[in-house]
Write an enzyme that holds these catalytic residues in place. Structure first.
Site, PDB file in Angstrom:
ATOM      1  N   ASP A 423       0.821  -1.220   0.000  1.00  0.00           N
ATOM      2  CA  ASP A 423       0.000   0.000   0.000  1.00  0.00           C
ATOM      3  C   ASP A 423       0.852   1.268   0.000  1.00  0.00           C
ATOM      4  O   ASP A 423       2.058   1.221   0.215  1.00  0.00           O
ATOM      5  CB  ASP A 423      -0.869   0.049   1.263  1.00  0.00           C
ATOM      6  CG  ASP A 423      -1.956  -1.006   1.242  1.00  0.00           C
ATOM      7  OD1 ASP A 423      -1.967  -1.826   0.306  1.00  0.00           O
ATOM      8  OD2 ASP A 423      -2.777  -1.013   2.181  1.00  0.00           O
ATOM      9  N   HIS A 566       3.734  -2.263   2.995  1.00  0.00           N
ATOM     10  CA  HIS A 566       3.693  -0.920   2.410  1.00  0.00           C
ATOM     11  C   HIS A 566       4.930  -0.710   1.550  1.00  0.00           C
ATOM     12  O   HIS A 566       6.025  -1.092   1.964  1.00  0.00           O
ATOM     13  CB  HIS A 566       3.584   0.123   3.528  1.00  0.00           C
ATOM     14  CG  HIS A 566       2.278   0.027   4.259  1.00  0.00           C
ATOM     15  ND1 HIS A 566       2.066  -0.923   5.238  1.00  0.00           N
ATOM     16  CD2 HIS A 566       1.115   0.710   4.123  1.00  0.00           C
ATOM     17  CE1 HIS A 566       0.820  -0.803   5.689  1.00  0.00           C
ATOM     18  NE2 HIS A 566       0.225   0.182   5.023  1.00  0.00           N
TER      19      HIS A 566
HETATM   20 ZN    ZN Z   1      -2.629   2.980   3.507  1.00  0.00          ZN
END
Ligand code: ZN
Length: 613
Positions: A423, A566
């Site tokens: 992400d 991430h």
């Molecule tokens: Zn996020």
């Protein structure tokens, strides 16, 4: 001295001149006001007199306060003659009385108003009481004289109609009972549980029947039927269904008038569709012979258009169709429930020309979208392909986008697979390192990118896709969608979608809502499936390679799992260098979310959350 006195005299003359002017002006405005007041009070009285309901809320005096409103009272009274001497005379008298009462004051042009009364040219018959009445339509106009709202008011005249019209055809029981029969038919088809006491009910609710040029309108008060409510219920029955009324002597004269109108035709060249079943008539009269029975959904080509009929051709047969049955839109066939929606093929399939035959109109690929206009319980959907109607088995269609086969990489559906997801990117350094690791092991992942960063680092996003990874949305600005209105949610969706379209040339198919947050409003608003996760590496929290690996190793079975990371942290890129070979060595295929859904046999649906497959 002489001079001074003279000047004084002149001063008095001048000032008295002004006083007179002022008095005259005051008088003028007073007269003007009183005249206006009298006229408007008179108007209100007249209008009220003809109103049955108490709802009437007119105050002509007040309107002049609002300078922005443009008020004009126009009216027209145009009653149809209804072939009944007594009633026609009565109407004529009433009409003249109203007309003269509505005499326009000469100054009215300079006053702005915002209400406009039309007395509508409709007949009104009230069944059991045998009264007749007028209907007013009250139009509110804006300052451009456009109608902004309209409401209907009616007024009844019981007068001494019972006496005068006792023998009149219009109020004879036959006419009323025919009108009643339409209401009974409506009651039978409606959801009301009336226990078949229709005659009693009609007596109680005192329905009013109005025949307009297009419909039979039936009005009654909600509370009279249901013992509750305050509204007026209006039932509209199409003109064509009320032929038994229109064929009665009382209406023949009106019909004769419409015969005249319908003879004027203009050229027209259009493909039209039947809204419901009707007939192709030999000539432009409902009494003429029927050339063909037309089904709902049939297409016709019109060549001439008149007031009531159009000249039309269907399968080389030429005749006349009633305009009200024609539509520009393609309509589902008879037996199909109307729809208008986009659906998706869940496999490669053929569109058939008819549901009952094997002739093929076209073939479409799995995932293709198509417009569905109807469904039937014969198991088929009616669709539009290339402006033609076709039929597809309903169970081969999905209302949610279908994953098309997402890759040509060789994936063995029988072997375990796992989806790494990243992400908050793209990020030029960490995302780049993650991509290098993935490509080194010939693995892929899914990147949930932020629209605003997509614009900032377009080359990174393009590289994600080029390497076979799936690019998906994490909103435009990392908004907590739970805090947004529908408009706010849609704005985030549109902005991120625009970012992907401008950089990749296409939209993405999946959304990971920031923080995993998606309440019911979000779910019903977003146009994407919502991809959550079931293994969280907590990389954002620890920013520590060993910790990330520890969280990653919480399980021995990764099959079908979605791992959250991430793409913006160096420590995550470090951990990925370990995670990717570790998973591959354990026999896992690293796949994208769409690939995993596809090979696990899951059809992703928009607005639905997925945690694993
Ligand atoms: Zn996020």
């Amino acid at each position: 001295m002489k001079r001074g006195r003279h000047a004084k005299k002149q001063n008095i003359k001048i000032s008295s001149f002004f006083i007179i002017i002022i008095i005259l002006l005051i008088l003028f405005f007073l007269v003007y006001y009183i005249f206006f007041k009298i006229e408007s009070t008179k108007m209100v009285k007249i209008v009220k007199e003809y109103y049955r309901t108490e709802n009437l809320n007119v105050d002509f005096g007040k309107n002049k306060v609002d300078k922005n409103l443009n008020f004009k009272y126009a009216y027209y009274i145009n009653y149809p003659e209804i072939s009944n001497k007594i009633l026609d005379n009565l109407i004529k008298k009433k009409k003249n009385k109203i007309k003269s009462s509505f005499k326009k004051p000469s100054f009215i042009n300079v006053i702005n108003h915002n209400i406009n009364y039309d007395i509508v040219n409709y007949e009104l018959y009230s069944a059991p009481e045998k009264t007749f009445g007028l209907i007013f339509i009250k139009h509110k106009l804006n300052n451009k004289k456009k109608i902004i709202s309209s409401s209907i008011y009616t007024s009844n005249y019981s007068m001494d109609l019972n006496e005068k019209l006792k023998d009149s055809y219009i109020f004879n029981s036959e006419y009323i009972s025919v009108l009643n029969s339409y209401l009974i038919k409506y009651f039978k088809e409606s959801k009301y549980d009336l226990k078949k006491n229709y005659d009693k009910i009609i007596k109680k609710i005192k329905p009013q029947y109005i025949i307009t040029s297009k419909t039979l309108n039936i009005y009654y008060l909600e509370k009279d039927l249901l013992n509750k409510g305050t509204g007026i219920i209006k039932i509209e029955i199409p003109y064509d269904d009320i032929s038994s009324v229109m064929n009665m002597d009382v209406h023949k004269k009106n019909n004769a008038k419409s015969e005249k109108i319908k003879k004027e035709y203009k050229k027209e060249n259009k493909n039209m569709y039947l809204k419901k079943g009707t007939y192709l008539y030999k000539s432009d009269s409902k009494n003429s012979s029927v050339l063909k029975i037309l089904k709902k959904g049939d297409s016709v080509k019109t060549t001439l258009k008149g007031q009531i009929f159009s000249k039309a051709i269907i399968n080389n047969v030429e005749g006349y169709v009633i305009n009200d049955y024609l539509s520009d839109d393609i309509i589902a066939d008879f037996g199909y429930i109307d729809k208008k929606e986009t659906v998706y093929a869940i496999c490669d399939l053929d569109i058939k020309i008819k549901s009952s035959s094997n002739a093929v109109l076209a073939s479409i690929k799995k995932g293709s979208s198509i417009t569905r206009i109807g469904t039937s319980d014969n198991g088929f959907s009616e669709v539009i392909y290339d402006n033609k109607k076709g039929y597809i088995e309903t169970n081969k269609l999905s209302i949610s986008p279908v994953n098309d086969i997402p890759t040509n990489r060789k994936i063995n559906p029988n072997r375990p697979m796992v989806a790494l997801t990243f992400d908050d990117g793209p990020n030029p350094s960490s995302t780049g390192r993650i991509l290098s690791t993935l490509s080194k092991y010939n693995a892929v992942a899914t990147f949930f990118d932020l629209g605003k960063l997509v614009y900032a680092y377009p080359d990174v996003v393009k590289k994600e896709e080029r390497l076979g990874c799936e690019v998906a949305s994490h909103t435009y600005s990392h908004a907590n969608l739970n805090n947004l209105s529908v408009q706010g949610i849609l704005k985030e969706m549109e902005q991120s979608s625009n970012a992907f379209k401008s950089v990749l040339g296409h939209d993405v198919k999946l959304l990971r809502p920031p923080y995993g947050n998606a309440n019911d409003l979000v779910k019903s608003t977003v146009p994407y499936p919502l991809i959550e996760w079931n293994i969280d590496t907590l990389d954002w929290k620890s920013r520590n390679k060993e910790s990330i690996l520890k969280e990653f190793r919480v399980t021995n079975n990764y099959d079908g799992k979605i791992i959250l990371m991430h793409s913006i942290y160096a420590q995550t890129a470090d951990a990925v260098e370990v995670i990717v070979p570790e998973l591959i060595n354990k026999g896992y295929q690293l796949v994208t979310i769409s690939e995993m859904a596809y090979y696990k046999g899951v059809t992703l649906k928009k607005g639905q959350k997925y945690y694993s497959f």
